[in-house]
Design an enzyme around this catalytic site. Structure first.
Site, PDB file in Angstrom:
ATOM      1  CB  SER A  29     -32.357 -23.257 -34.964  1.00 21.04           C
ATOM      2  OG  SER A  29     -32.170 -21.901 -34.629  1.00 21.04           O
ATOM      3  NE  ARG A  67     -41.329 -15.938 -37.333  1.00 22.16           N
ATOM      4  CZ  ARG A  67     -40.999 -17.040 -37.969  1.00 22.16           C
ATOM      5  NH1 ARG A  67     -41.682 -17.399 -39.047  1.00 22.16           N
ATOM      6  NH2 ARG A  67     -40.008 -17.790 -37.565  1.00 22.16           N
ATOM      7  CG  ASP A  92     -39.807 -15.653 -34.548  1.00 23.91           C
ATOM      8  OD1 ASP A  92     -39.828 -14.529 -35.080  1.00 23.91           O
ATOM      9  OD2 ASP A  92     -39.171 -16.611 -35.019  1.00 23.91           O
TER      10      ASP A  92
END
Length: 409
Positions: free
Chosen positions: A183, A99, A128
């Site tokens: 996901s 990230r 995130d």
């Protein structure tokens, strides 16, 4: 809409998938602004070029697609592994460490294109959003950040697909049918699987979910021995062959995956406060952690090892929580990197059915292991065993005093 109209140009972290395709159109409509797209190749093993075609179809004029694999491993993954960073005892931080690099490029592109905002597709429930935005604010304090998941009302898969279809955004058949039952997030360090059927912490995922690793049962019945060469705490060669940082990690992923190494099923504590269940595959990283501790066992002083181990959980939390660009992480990194100056040598490991076994390690001029002193054989006076008596008695003094007190009360 008064304040919204002020946004003229926004840089969007764009994958070309359903969510970010909807976000792109939503930004154009809601903010009436120009959108610049940024797509990063961090080794997610999926084509990034189709994102260019999709962005062009959506009317995007400035499209950035970048191969960041080398920078990712060299400047983010390797420094983290010098610290032996593990979150909550198990997680090797594969998503967390990607990230800050994405945030850094978003800001650099915003400055380059004269954009006054950035946007991302992270939800308002996850880690995130925190990682992207803490990174962005650390690098561009006055940046405007648009997080659609915290603003819009498209909070279900059906609503997203409905928006896409009504705006002519292509939706593939899998997405219409619900797609994968979880996901995924992938990069060169790992793949994570979350959500959907995995939200029941007692549900065991099917074998077909795992993509990087064979099951240990299906792995070869013969182990494989590899030798890793270290320089200043980083692997620089495998079996004597020098490679770039990204190539080393890619090679270790293939070797580890073949031997069923690196699967993890974890319930972790998110920074925003809830518990979350995730499954992870980190084959190369699992080998790296084991081998790095082996070379450190030869080359680091006892108290340096202890200090690193004391600081490691804090360092890991900083990365997990999104503080890569914080002064405290940089300070810790400087200390960790200083400790690695003599972490040079090689480690032999055996990969076999989900396990990484250290077979040997050597460090030539940087080894602190003195066989003469450690030996149970005659050491010609290098270590006087009689000295141990005083050492033990001094360390036992407080225990003896405490025992006497308790006895006479």
């Amino acid at each position: 809409m008064g304040t919204m109209k002020k946004i003229k140009k926004v840089v969007l972290a764009y994958s070309g998938g359903l969510d970010t395709s909807v976000i792109l159109k939503w930004l154009q409509e809601k903010y009436d602004c120009e959108v610049v797209t940024f797509t990063a190749d961090l080794g997610q093993r999926e084509e990034v070029e189709p994102a260019r075609k999709k962005a062009k179809m959506a009317g995007v004029k400035q499209i950035f697609i970048e191969d960041l694999k080398e920078e990712f491993v060299r400047d983010y993954v390797f420094p983290m592994f010098r610290a032996n960073a593990v979150y909550e005892g198990e997680y090797l931080l594969g998503t967390s460490i990607a990230r800050p690099l994405i945030a850094k490029r978003l800001i650099e592109i915003a400055k380059k294109t004269g954009a006054d905002a950035i946007s991302h597709g992270a939800t308002g429930k996850g880690n995130d959003q925190v990682r992207f935005e803490l990174g962005a604010y650390a690098l561009m304090p006055n940046v405007k950040i648009i997080a659609p998941w915290r603003e819009w009302d498209l909070l279900s898969r059906e609503k997203l697909i409905g928006f896409a279809e009504s705006h002519g955004i292509p939706v593939d058949f899998k997405k219409k049918k619900g797609g994968a039952p979880y996901s995924m997030d992938a990069n060169l360090l790992h793949i994570s699987y979350e959500g959907g059927v995995l939200e029941d912490p007692d549900f065991s995922p099917e074998e077909s979910m795992w993509r990087m690793t064979k099951s240990p049962e299906a792995a070869p019945n013969k182990g494989q021995i590899i030798e890793l060469t270290y320089k200043r705490g980083d692997i620089v060669a495998i079996n004597g062959k020098k490679m770039s940082a990204a190539k080393i990690l890619d090679t270790l992923n293939k070797l580890g995956g073949k031997h069923g190494i690196g699967r993890l099923d974890l319930v972790e504590n998110r920074y925003v406060g809830m518990k979350s269940r995730g499954c992870y595959e980190t084959p190369g990283g699992t080998i790296m952690l084991k081998a790095h501790r082996a070379i450190e066992s030869l080359t680091l002083d006892r108290e340096v090892v202890a200090l690193k181990d004391d600081l490691m959980p804090r360092y890991a939390r900083l990365i997990y929580n999104g503080y890569w660009f914080s002064p405290e992480r940089v300070l810790l990194q400087n200390l960790i990197d200083e400790s690695q100056l003599r972490v040079n040598g090689s480690v032999k490991v055996k990969l076999f059915k989900g396990n990484v076994q250290v077979l040997g390690r050597k460090a030539a001029g940087d080894s602190l292991f003195d066989g003469r002193i450690a030996s149970f054989e005659d050491d010609q006076g290098a270590y006087n065993q009689a000295d141990a008596e005083g050492f033990i008695k001094l360390n036992a003094l407080r225990l003896r005093i405490g025992a006497k007190q308790r006895k006479f009360k």
